[in-house]
Design an enzyme around this catalytic site. Structure first.
Site, short mmCIF file in Angstrom:
data_model
loop_
_atom_site.label_atom_id
_atom_site.label_comp_id
_atom_site.label_asym_id
_atom_site.label_seq_id
_atom_site.Cartn_x
_atom_site.Cartn_y
_atom_site.Cartn_z
N TYR A 22 0.80 -1.23 0.00
CA TYR A 22 0.00 0.00 0.00
C TYR A 22 0.83 1.28 0.00
O TYR A 22 0.27 2.37 -0.01
CB TYR A 22 -0.94 0.00 1.22
CG TYR A 22 -1.91 -1.17 1.19
CD1 TYR A 22 -2.81 -1.32 0.14
CD2 TYR A 22 -1.90 -2.15 2.19
CE1 TYR A 22 -3.69 -2.40 0.10
CE2 TYR A 22 -2.78 -3.22 2.16
CZ TYR A 22 -3.66 -3.35 1.10
OH TYR A 22 -4.53 -4.41 1.06
N HIS A 79 -15.24 -6.64 -0.78
CA HIS A 79 -15.38 -8.04 -1.15
C HIS A 79 -16.46 -8.77 -0.34
O HIS A 79 -16.66 -9.97 -0.52
CB HIS A 79 -14.04 -8.76 -0.97
CG HIS A 79 -12.86 -7.95 -1.43
ND1 HIS A 79 -12.73 -7.54 -2.74
CD2 HIS A 79 -11.79 -7.43 -0.78
CE1 HIS A 79 -11.62 -6.82 -2.86
NE2 HIS A 79 -11.03 -6.74 -1.68
N ASP A 86 -26.02 -1.78 -1.54
CA ASP A 86 -27.41 -1.32 -1.44
C ASP A 86 -27.50 0.13 -0.99
O ASP A 86 -28.40 0.86 -1.41
CB ASP A 86 -28.19 -2.23 -0.49
CG ASP A 86 -28.49 -3.59 -1.09
OD1 ASP A 86 -28.28 -3.77 -2.31
OD2 ASP A 86 -28.92 -4.50 -0.34
N HIS A 99 -8.96 1.58 -5.56
CA HIS A 99 -8.09 0.77 -4.70
C HIS A 99 -6.65 1.16 -4.95
O HIS A 99 -6.26 1.39 -6.11
CB HIS A 99 -8.26 -0.72 -4.98
CG HIS A 99 -9.63 -1.21 -4.65
ND1 HIS A 99 -10.04 -1.44 -3.36
CD2 HIS A 99 -10.70 -1.44 -5.43
CE1 HIS A 99 -11.31 -1.83 -3.37
NE2 HIS A 99 -11.74 -1.83 -4.61
C1 DQA Z 1 -7.68 -2.22 -0.82
C2 DQA Z 1 -7.74 -3.63 -1.39
C3 DQA Z 1 -8.58 -4.54 -0.51
O1 DQA Z 1 -8.58 -5.87 -1.02
C4 DQA Z 1 -8.00 -4.60 0.90
O2 DQA Z 1 -8.84 -5.35 1.74
C5 DQA Z 1 -7.78 -3.23 1.47
C6 DQA Z 1 -7.17 -2.22 0.61
C7 DQA Z 1 -6.75 -1.30 -1.66
O3 DQA Z 1 -6.89 -0.09 -1.58
O4 DQA Z 1 -5.87 -1.81 -2.36
O5 DQA Z 1 -8.02 -2.98 2.64
O6 DQA Z 1 -8.98 -1.65 -0.85
#
Ligand code: DQA
Length: 149
Positions: A22, A79, A86, A99
């Site tokens: 990240y 996920h 909704d 993401h």
């Molecule tokens: C995320 C990707 C998701 O799968 C993960 O659970 C995150 C970060 C991303 O920004 O890459 O918490 O949303």
């Protein structure tokens, strides 16, 4: 034009959470970068982070009255949460899903998004730039179709 930026589960840990996935920017750094683009585009922004699904649903319901659209990184709720899907459908305002990582290049359980097929757009895998590109796309869309969800 007013946009709400939502950070979901575990995104307050940015900067020290799995930096190899990240990056090292903190959530404040991310929000500052988003604010810079918001200023450039003349958009008013509000920011919200929660690890709690219900808190996010409440926020979407309330903010849906005052904003034109949403920029959202739901974190892991992407996920799992039918409720989040909704809520966005319920308020009927356009949203863009972003993401930092590319979930499709990761574990199979991250390949499903409960939001992507009803999102105005999706941006995955560009780190902090996912938010910045997502905001630009959302604002362009809002200028073109101000009232469509
Ligand atoms: C995320 C990707 C998701 O799968 C993960 O659970 C995150 C970060 C991303 O920004 O890459 O918490 O949303």
């Amino acid at each position: 034009m007013r946009v709400a930026v939502i950070h979901g589960a575990n995104l307050r840990l940015l900067g020290r959470r799995e930096p190899e996935v990240y990056g090292t920017d903190t959530l404040d750094d991310v929000n500052q970068a988003i604010s810079g683009v918001g200023q450039e585009l003349g958009v008013e922004l509000e920011f919200f982070q929660s690890n709690h699904e219900g808190g996010i649903l409440d926020f979407i319901e309330e903010a849906g009255e005052r904003v034109d659209g949403f920029l959202v990184n739901p974190g892991a709720l992407t996920h799992t949460s039918v409720g989040l899907r909704d809520a966005f459908l319920g308020v009927g305002k356009p949203f863009v899903e972003v993401h930092l990582s590319n979930p499709h290049a990761r574990e199979p359980f991250r390949h499903r998004s409960f939001l992507a097929d009803v999102a105005g757009g999706v941006v995955y895998g560009f780190g902090v730039d996912s938010y910045l590109l997502g905001l630009r796309g959302l604002v362009a869309r809002l200028h073109r179709h101000p009232h469509s969800g």
